[in-house]
Design a protein around this motif. Structure first.
Motif, PDB file in Angstrom:
ATOM      1  N   ALA A  24       0.828  -1.209   0.000  1.00 20.50           N
ATOM      2  CA  ALA A  24       0.000   0.000   0.000  1.00 20.50           C
ATOM      3  C   ALA A  24       0.861   1.257   0.000  1.00 20.50           C
ATOM      4  O   ALA A  24       0.561   2.241  -0.698  1.00 20.50           O
ATOM      5  N   ASP A  25       1.957   1.240   0.766  1.00 18.73           N
ATOM      6  CA  ASP A  25       2.862   2.397   0.789  1.00 18.73           C
ATOM      7  C   ASP A  25       3.515   2.607  -0.581  1.00 18.73           C
ATOM      8  O   ASP A  25       3.630   3.746  -1.059  1.00 18.73           O
ATOM      9  N   LEU A  26       3.948   1.512  -1.201  1.00 18.77           N
ATOM     10  CA  LEU A  26       4.580   1.628  -2.519  1.00 18.77           C
ATOM     11  C   LEU A  26       3.596   2.154  -3.564  1.00 18.77           C
ATOM     12  O   LEU A  26       3.966   2.921  -4.456  1.00 18.77           O
ATOM     13  N   LEU A  27       2.342   1.739  -3.449  1.00 21.29           N
ATOM     14  CA  LEU A  27       1.328   2.177  -4.409  1.00 21.29           C
ATOM     15  C   LEU A  27       0.975   3.647  -4.222  1.00 21.29           C
ATOM     16  O   LEU A  27       0.964   4.420  -5.196  1.00 21.29           O
ATOM     17  N   VAL A  28       0.681   4.034  -3.003  1.00 22.15           N
ATOM     18  CA  VAL A  28       0.134   5.365  -2.746  1.00 22.15           C
ATOM     19  C   VAL A  28       1.219   6.419  -2.565  1.00 22.15           C
ATOM     20  O   VAL A  28       1.158   7.507  -3.164  1.00 22.15           O
ATOM     21  N   LEU A  29       2.241   6.118  -1.765  1.00 22.08           N
ATOM     22  CA  LEU A  29       3.241   7.123  -1.419  1.00 22.08           C
ATOM     23  C   LEU A  29       4.385   7.207  -2.422  1.00 22.08           C
ATOM     24  O   LEU A  29       4.777   8.300  -2.829  1.00 22.08           O
ATOM     25  N   HIS A  30       4.910   6.062  -2.828  1.00 24.78           N
ATOM     26  CA  HIS A  30       6.108   6.043  -3.671  1.00 24.78           C
ATOM     27  C   HIS A  30       5.805   5.859  -5.153  1.00 24.78           C
ATOM     28  O   HIS A  30       6.715   6.003  -5.981  1.00 24.78           O
ATOM     29  N   ARG A  31       4.567   5.509  -5.468  1.00 24.10           N
ATOM     30  CA  ARG A  31       4.170   5.281  -6.861  1.00 24.10           C
ATOM     31  C   ARG A  31       5.042   4.221  -7.534  1.00 24.10           C
ATOM     32  O   ARG A  31       5.287   4.244  -8.744  1.00 24.10           O
ATOM     33  N   ASP A  32       5.516   3.289  -6.747  1.00 27.69           N
ATOM     34  CA  ASP A  32       6.304   2.156  -7.263  1.00 27.69           C
ATOM     35  C   ASP A  32       5.342   0.998  -7.505  1.00 27.69           C
ATOM     36  O   ASP A  32       5.164   0.118  -6.666  1.00 27.69           O
ATOM     37  N   PHE A  33       4.720   1.008  -8.674  1.00 24.84           N
ATOM     38  CA  PHE A  33       3.651   0.044  -8.951  1.00 24.84           C
ATOM     39  C   PHE A  33       4.191  -1.376  -9.110  1.00 24.84           C
ATOM     40  O   PHE A  33       3.566  -2.335  -8.650  1.00 24.84           O
ATOM     41  N   ALA A  34       5.330  -1.510  -9.769  1.00 20.82           N
ATOM     42  CA  ALA A  34       5.909  -2.845  -9.933  1.00 20.82           C
ATOM     43  C   ALA A  34       6.287  -3.439  -8.582  1.00 20.82           C
ATOM     44  O   ALA A  34       6.058  -4.634  -8.317  1.00 20.82           O
ATOM     45  N   GLY A  35       6.862  -2.611  -7.716  1.00 26.92           N
ATOM     46  CA  GLY A  35       7.203  -3.086  -6.382  1.00 26.92           C
ATOM     47  C   GLY A  35       5.970  -3.477  -5.592  1.00 26.92           C
ATOM     48  O   GLY A  35       5.978  -4.467  -4.848  1.00 26.92           O
ATOM     49  N   ALA A  36       4.891  -2.723  -5.737  1.00 21.73           N
ATOM     50  CA  ALA A  36       3.645  -3.053  -5.042  1.00 21.73           C
ATOM     51  C   ALA A  36       3.101  -4.398  -5.511  1.00 21.73           C
ATOM     52  O   ALA A  36       2.648  -5.216  -4.689  1.00 21.73           O
ATOM     53  N   VAL A  37       3.162  -4.656  -6.825  1.00 23.48           N
ATOM     54  CA  VAL A  37       2.683  -5.941  -7.344  1.00 23.48           C
ATOM     55  C   VAL A  37       3.518  -7.092  -6.784  1.00 23.48           C
ATOM     56  O   VAL A  37       2.982  -8.142  -6.406  1.00 23.48           O
ATOM     57  N   ARG A  38       4.829  -6.902  -6.710  1.00 28.54           N
ATOM     58  CA  ARG A  38       5.690  -7.963  -6.174  1.00 28.54           C
ATOM     59  C   ARG A  38       5.349  -8.268  -4.721  1.00 28.54           C
ATOM     60  O   ARG A  38       5.309  -9.438  -4.311  1.00 28.54           O
ATOM     61  N   ARG A  39       5.083  -7.224  -3.940  1.00 30.39           N
ATOM     62  CA  ARG A  39       4.708  -7.460  -2.536  1.00 30.39           C
ATOM     63  C   ARG A  39       3.372  -8.198  -2.451  1.00 30.39           C
ATOM     64  O   ARG A  39       3.193  -9.097  -1.621  1.00 30.39           O
ATOM     65  N   CYS A  40       2.430  -7.822  -3.302  1.00 34.07           N
ATOM     66  CA  CYS A  40       1.119  -8.485  -3.289  1.00 34.07           C
ATOM     67  C   CYS A  40       1.242  -9.950  -3.674  1.00 34.07           C
ATOM     68  O   CYS A  40       0.598 -10.830  -3.073  1.00 34.07           O
ATOM     69  N   GLU A  41       2.051 -10.220  -4.677  1.00 35.94           N
ATOM     70  CA  GLU A  41       2.239 -11.613  -5.106  1.00 35.94           C
ATOM     71  C   GLU A  41       2.893 -12.438  -3.998  1.00 35.94           C
ATOM     72  O   GLU A  41       2.480 -13.581  -3.740  1.00 35.94           O
ATOM     73  N   ALA A  42       3.883 -11.855  -3.352  1.00 36.77           N
ATOM     74  CA  ALA A  42       4.542 -12.573  -2.259  1.00 36.77           C
ATOM     75  C   ALA A  42       3.565 -12.844  -1.117  1.00 36.77           C
ATOM     76  O   ALA A  42       3.560 -13.935  -0.524  1.00 36.77           O
ATOM     77  N   GLY A  43       2.734 -11.835  -0.793  1.00 35.83           N
ATOM     78  CA  GLY A  43       1.765 -12.033   0.276  1.00 35.83           C
ATOM     79  C   GLY A  43       0.730 -13.093  -0.059  1.00 35.83           C
ATOM     80  O   GLY A  43       0.390 -13.937   0.788  1.00 35.83           O
ATOM     81  N   CYS A  44       0.213 -13.089  -1.280  1.00 37.44           N
ATOM     82  CA  CYS A  44      -0.787 -14.090  -1.678  1.00 37.44           C
ATOM     83  C   CYS A  44      -0.194 -15.488  -1.703  1.00 37.44           C
ATOM     84  O   CYS A  44      -0.847 -16.467  -1.315  1.00 37.44           O
ATOM     85  N   GLU A  45       1.068 -15.616  -2.150  1.00 41.75           N
ATOM     86  CA  GLU A  45       1.708 -16.931  -2.160  1.00 41.75           C
ATOM     87  C   GLU A  45       1.969 -17.426  -0.744  1.00 41.75           C
ATOM     88  O   GLU A  45       1.869 -18.630  -0.481  1.00 41.75           O
ATOM     89  N   ARG A  46       2.305 -16.519   0.139  1.00 43.65           N
ATOM     90  CA  ARG A  46       2.531 -16.903   1.531  1.00 43.65           C
ATOM     91  C   ARG A  46       1.234 -17.401   2.169  1.00 43.65           C
ATOM     92  O   ARG A  46       1.236 -18.372   2.936  1.00 43.65           O
ATOM     93  N   LEU A  47       0.117 -16.766   1.839  1.00 41.93           N
ATOM     94  CA  LEU A  47      -1.164 -17.166   2.428  1.00 41.93           C
ATOM     95  C   LEU A  47      -1.683 -18.462   1.805  1.00 41.93           C
ATOM     96  O   LEU A  47      -2.320 -19.264   2.485  1.00 41.93           O
ATOM     97  N   GLY A  48      -1.440 -18.649   0.498  1.00 48.76           N
ATOM     98  CA  GLY A  48      -1.962 -19.835  -0.172  1.00 48.76           C
ATOM     99  C   GLY A  48      -3.471 -19.842  -0.103  1.00 48.76           C
ATOM    100  O   GLY A  48      -4.143 -18.817  -0.263  1.00 48.76           O
TER     101      GLY A  48
END
Length: 282
Positions: free
Chosen positions: A19-43
């Motif tokens: 959320a910080d990367l998306l809203v504050l830093h506008r690092d969209f690719a980094g935000a997607v990577r964090r989301c993918e890692a979180g979803c894979e961790r949750l399964g």
């Protein structure tokens, strides 16, 4: 060790980072990577992690859209939920709105239908609002009026008042669709009539031009046998001017033809001596 994958923190922390990367830093690719890692961790995860997983997907969808990678959104989400019926209401809503905004509502046609026909989803409090969203942004813009009526009439999760309200909306949309189609058809008929008028006018001009051209060609053809090389070249050049260089649609075409015929007569008089000049046929 160099080259090893980073040790990701828990899914909730990854959501906060994304959320910080998306809203504050506008690092969209980094935000997607964090989301993918979180979803894979949750399964598949437990019920307690469902909200975190949904939020990760929402942030991921927004980041993909910001990078103009909206075509990947649906497949990206389904890799974490496997089947459309398991999509959270918030994720389905965001996908419908996204593909409607980019003018591709048909992408959500089957996914939305599968989700809305699922008996488990019909018990959710968001069901009615999602049904309305699906009608307004997917079925009706695509002209799927019969499918919309069938979906509403066959939905036992709606009471009679809700069904009637949805059916009125479908009826109004069908009337607007028909009116727009008739207006479009009427506009095409007017364009066709105007085109026929223009073509008729051009046909008259072309007929007159061909009559004059035939007269010139007939006069030329009767004398080909007596023309030496240079005289034949002159006749060929004049014919080229008529056939190749003349635009029959131009308003100045017909005066040019008359002048060209007169020019041909003058050239014929100049080329042949009075003694050997054959008569020119009209």
């Amino acid at each position: 060790m160099k080259g090893e994958s980073p040790s990701w923190p828990p899914a909730a922390s990854l959501l906060e980072e994304a959320a910080d990367l998306l809203v504050l830093h506008r690092d969209f690719a980094g935000a997607v990577r964090r989301c993918e890692a979180g979803c894979e961790r949750l399964g598949c995860g437990a019920e307690s992690s469902a909200e975190v997983k949904c939020s990760l997907c929402v942030v991921g969808i927004q980041a993909l859209a910001e990078m103009n990678r909206w075509r990947e959104v649906l497949s990206w989400v389904l890799q974490y939920y496997q089947i459309p019926e398991h999509l959270p209401p918030k994720v389905l809503e965001l996908c419908i709105l996204l593909y409607s905004k980019v003018g591709e509502p048909q992408v959500m046609l089957e996914v939305g239908s599968s989700w809305l026909r699922d008996q488990t989803n019909k018990s959710l409090p968001e069901y009615s609002s999602l049904l309305e969203l699906y009608l307004l942004h997917v079925l009706l813009p695509l002209g799927r009026f019969e499918g919309a009526e069938e979906l509403v009439q066959g939905c036992d999760a709606l009471d009679s008042e809700q069904q009637q309200a949805f059916l009125r909306t479908i009826c109004e949309s069908r009337c607007q669709w028909t009116q727009q189609k008739e207006m479009h058809s009427g506009g095409e008929e007017q364009q066709d009539a105007a085109a026929e008028t223009v073509l008729g006018s051009l046909s008259q001009k072309l007929l007159t031009m061909l009559t004059l051209l035939r007269r010139a060609l007939r006069s030329m053809s009767s004398h080909f046998y007596v023309l030496p090389y240079k005289k034949m070249l002159l006749a060929t050049f004049l014919l080229y001017l008529v056939v190749v260089r003349l635009d029959p649609a131009s308003p100045t075409s017909l005066p040019f033809i008359y002048k060209l015929v007169q020019l041909f007569r003058q050239a014929w008089t100049a080329v042949f001596s009075p003694m050997h000049r054959p008569p020119i046929q009209n």
